[in-house]
Design a protein around this motif. Structure first.
Motif, PDB file in Angstrom:
ATOM      1  N   HIS A 123      -8.724   1.733   2.190  1.00  0.00           N
ATOM      2  CA  HIS A 123      -7.304   1.202   2.174  1.00  0.00           C
ATOM      3  C   HIS A 123      -7.158   0.109   2.862  1.00  0.00           C
ATOM      4  CE1 HIS A 123      -5.694   5.101   0.641  1.00  0.00           C
ATOM      5  NE2 HIS A 123      -6.374   5.762   1.496  1.00  0.00           N
ATOM      6  N   CYS A 171      -0.525  -1.790   1.819  1.00  0.00           N
ATOM      7  CA  CYS A 171      -1.948  -1.325   1.571  1.00  0.00           C
ATOM      8  C   CYS A 171      -2.585  -2.379   0.483  1.00  0.00           C
ATOM      9  CB  CYS A 171      -2.230  -0.041   0.897  1.00  0.00           C
ATOM     10  SG  CYS A 171      -3.864   0.454   0.656  1.00  0.00           S
ATOM     11  N   GLU A 182      -5.910  -2.850  -0.459  1.00  0.00           N
ATOM     12  CA  GLU A 182      -7.047  -2.240  -1.068  1.00  0.00           C
ATOM     13  C   GLU A 182      -6.796  -1.409  -2.028  1.00  0.00           C
ATOM     14  OE1 GLU A 182     -10.437  -3.584   0.490  1.00  0.00           O
ATOM     15  OE2 GLU A 182     -10.601  -3.064  -1.875  1.00  0.00           O
ATOM     16  N   TYR A 183      -7.062  -1.574  -3.330  1.00  0.00           N
ATOM     17  CA  TYR A 183      -6.750  -0.998  -4.441  1.00  0.00           C
ATOM     18  C   TYR A 183      -7.335   0.414  -4.442  1.00  0.00           C
ATOM     19  CZ  TYR A 183      -6.338   1.051  -8.902  1.00  0.00           C
ATOM     20  OH  TYR A 183      -5.986   2.056  -9.898  1.00  0.00           O
ATOM     21  N   CYS A 184      -6.592   1.473  -4.302  1.00  0.00           N
ATOM     22  CA  CYS A 184      -7.108   2.980  -3.874  1.00  0.00           C
ATOM     23  C   CYS A 184      -6.654   3.888  -4.566  1.00  0.00           C
ATOM     24  CB  CYS A 184      -6.418   3.126  -2.437  1.00  0.00           C
ATOM     25  SG  CYS A 184      -4.686   3.172  -2.034  1.00  0.00           S
ATOM     26  N   HIS A 205      -1.607   3.233  -5.374  1.00  0.00           N
ATOM     27  CA  HIS A 205      -1.868   2.100  -4.438  1.00  0.00           C
ATOM     28  C   HIS A 205      -0.526   1.237  -4.118  1.00  0.00           C
ATOM     29  CE1 HIS A 205      -3.349  -1.723  -2.895  1.00  0.00           C
ATOM     30  NE2 HIS A 205      -2.876  -2.295  -4.172  1.00  0.00           N
ATOM     31  N   MET A 225       1.889   2.409  -1.747  1.00  0.00           N
ATOM     32  CA  MET A 225       1.527   2.845  -0.283  1.00  0.00           C
ATOM     33  C   MET A 225       2.145   2.008   0.450  1.00  0.00           C
ATOM     34  SD  MET A 225      -2.354   3.815   0.516  1.00  0.00           S
ATOM     35  CE  MET A 225      -2.821   4.166   2.204  1.00  0.00           C
TER      36      MET A 225
HETATM   37 CU1  CUA Z   1      -4.261   2.544  -0.165  1.00  0.00          CU
HETATM   38 CU2  CUA Z   1      -4.250   0.863  -1.665  1.00  0.00          CU
END
Ligand code: CUA
Length: 434
Positions: A148, A183, A185-187, A191, A194
């Protein structure tokens, strides 16, 4: 030109922006100059019919070559110097920094207030980060599952949260208010949802907030099912498990408890307490057929035993039948109230009788005037008269909210029907908010 950055709310923000704008301005200047002259020459010296334009042969120009080597070099060194200087300001953490741990997990941020000065309170928040203004803050990042990245644009800080590694961001907030946290960062599926909110509070209000354990007490008073319902949204179970039978990422909770599950292994198993517990702690142990593995984060070490029990109690109640009565506002029992000071009781009234929705404690303007420092102050009323805020005025404003409305505010306050005791308590509470 090109000044599109968000509000500057940290000490380092103006420096970051200065370098950013410097680079942007230089880039724009050269882009326009180069592309502009290219277009100009293309048009000015385009091929014309019937004329013979012999191009002169040019064999280099020392002056020109020195110029286009030395000038860009100086510019790059200048930019690099300030880039490094301000980067160090971003990364060097003062020793007295206030430490908060942030844990990224699909798909929420959890904040633990681990600074030695406040660790005893054991505060933990989800999706909301509280810090005092004017003090260096260090946020130590970690992740329980995937990458993340914590991004607070107003503070101009961002860092990845990496499983198995501590990283950090550091900033000194210079103004109070609420700021978005992302967030970046692709999670996975949620995502983009988030999100979190950073609350920068005045020192005194932050200290009150960190010492306020009413939320913990309220949790203690909740029934397991009520607590489970709260955890269901707080721990983001709701992003994968529906309550209405629809399929999201994981199986729905509707009529889950006690039902027979067909597992991917071909086995059949009854979803009882132990099965649900195992599935929370170690989701891949017994996968239901048709659902992919490794989707759910393991909550081993993340939830206390009573929280797991609460979740099971909650899941058990998801039967699609008449919904249980809404969660009652967590008002302390009469015996607890009697033991409190008037000021503390006033805070309870403030939180439970909805004052909190319209009157801030930090001086910010909501629907009504802030309670901070209001006692003893002189206010101009909508009708032009002036009133000093004293006991009588507060009592009148509670029982007849629209009798004397402060200029600039709508006559929007409802009739509250507080007892005389409650009015006296709230008055004490307001008085304490210097
Ligand atoms: Cu955690 Cu995108």
């Amino acid at each position: 030109m090109f000044r599109f950055l968000p509000e500057q709310a940290s000490e380092v923000a103006p420096k970051v922006d200065w370098v950013h704008h410097l680079i942007t301005d230089i880039s724009v200047f050269f882009t326009v100059a180069i592309v502009g002259s290219m277009l100009y020459f293309a048009i000015r010296y385009r091929r014309r019919d019937g004329e013979d334009h012999e191009t002169p042969q040019i064999h280099g120009s020392i002056l020109l070559e020195v110029a286009w080597t030395v000038i860009p070099t100086l510019i790059v060194i200048y930019v690099g110097y300030y880039g490094i200087k301000y980067w160090r300001d971003l990364r060097e953490v003062p020793e007295n920094a206030f430490v908060v741990n942030a844990t990224g997990q699909k798909w929420f941020w959890q904040f633990d207030y681990t600074d030695p000065s406040v660790a005893e309170h054991g505060k933990r928040t989800i999706g909301e980060l509280y810090v005092p203004v004017g003090r260096p803050i260090k946020i130590v990042l970690q992740s329980t599952d995937v990458l993340h990245s914590l991004f607070i644009p107003a503070m101009r800080v961002k860092s990845d949260a990496v499983p198995g590694l501590y990283t950090y961001v550091s900033f000194t907030p210079v103004r109070t208010g609420e700021f978005p946290v992302f967030c970046t960062e692709y999670c996975g599926k949620d995502h983009s949802a988030m999100l979190a909110k950073l609350h920068v509070l005045p020192e005194g209000e932050f200290n009150r907030w960190i010492a306020d354990d009413s939320d913990r007490l309220a949790r203690l008073k909740m029934s397991p099912a009520q607590l489970g319902k709260r955890l269901y949204s707080e721990r983001a179970c709701n992003s994968c498990h529906s309550l209405d039978g629809s399929r999201v990422v994981g199986p729905t909770f509707l009529n889950l408890y006690g039902s027979t599950r067909s597992l991917a292994s071909g086995e059949q198993i009854v979803a009882d307490d132990n099965y649900i517990r195992e599935s929370i702690l170690n989701p891949n142990a017994k996968l239901v057929q048709g659902f992919p593995a490794n989707m759910m984060p393991a909550f081993e070490g993340q939830l206390a035993d009573e929280e797991i029990t609460a979740l099971i109690a909650f899941i058990r109640g998801v039967t699609g039948e008449a919904q249980a009565a809404p969660e009652p506002a967590a008002a302390p029992a009469a015996a607890d109230l009697a033991a409190m000071s008037p000021e503390e009781r006033g805070r309870v009234v403030y939180n439970t009788k909805l004052c909190v929705g319209c009157h801030s404690l930090d001086g910010s303007k909501l629907i009504g005037p802030s309670f901070k420092g209001v006692f003893g102050s002189v206010h101009q009323m909508a009708d032009g008269s002036e009133v000093t805020v004293d006991e009588a005025y507060i009592a009148e404003s509670i029982s007849q909210p629209n009798a004397k409305v402060v200029a600039g505010y709508p006559p929007a306050m409802p009739q509250l029907n507080l007892s005389e005791q409650e009015i006296a308590d709230v008055t004490e509470f307001i008085k304490s908010l210097k």
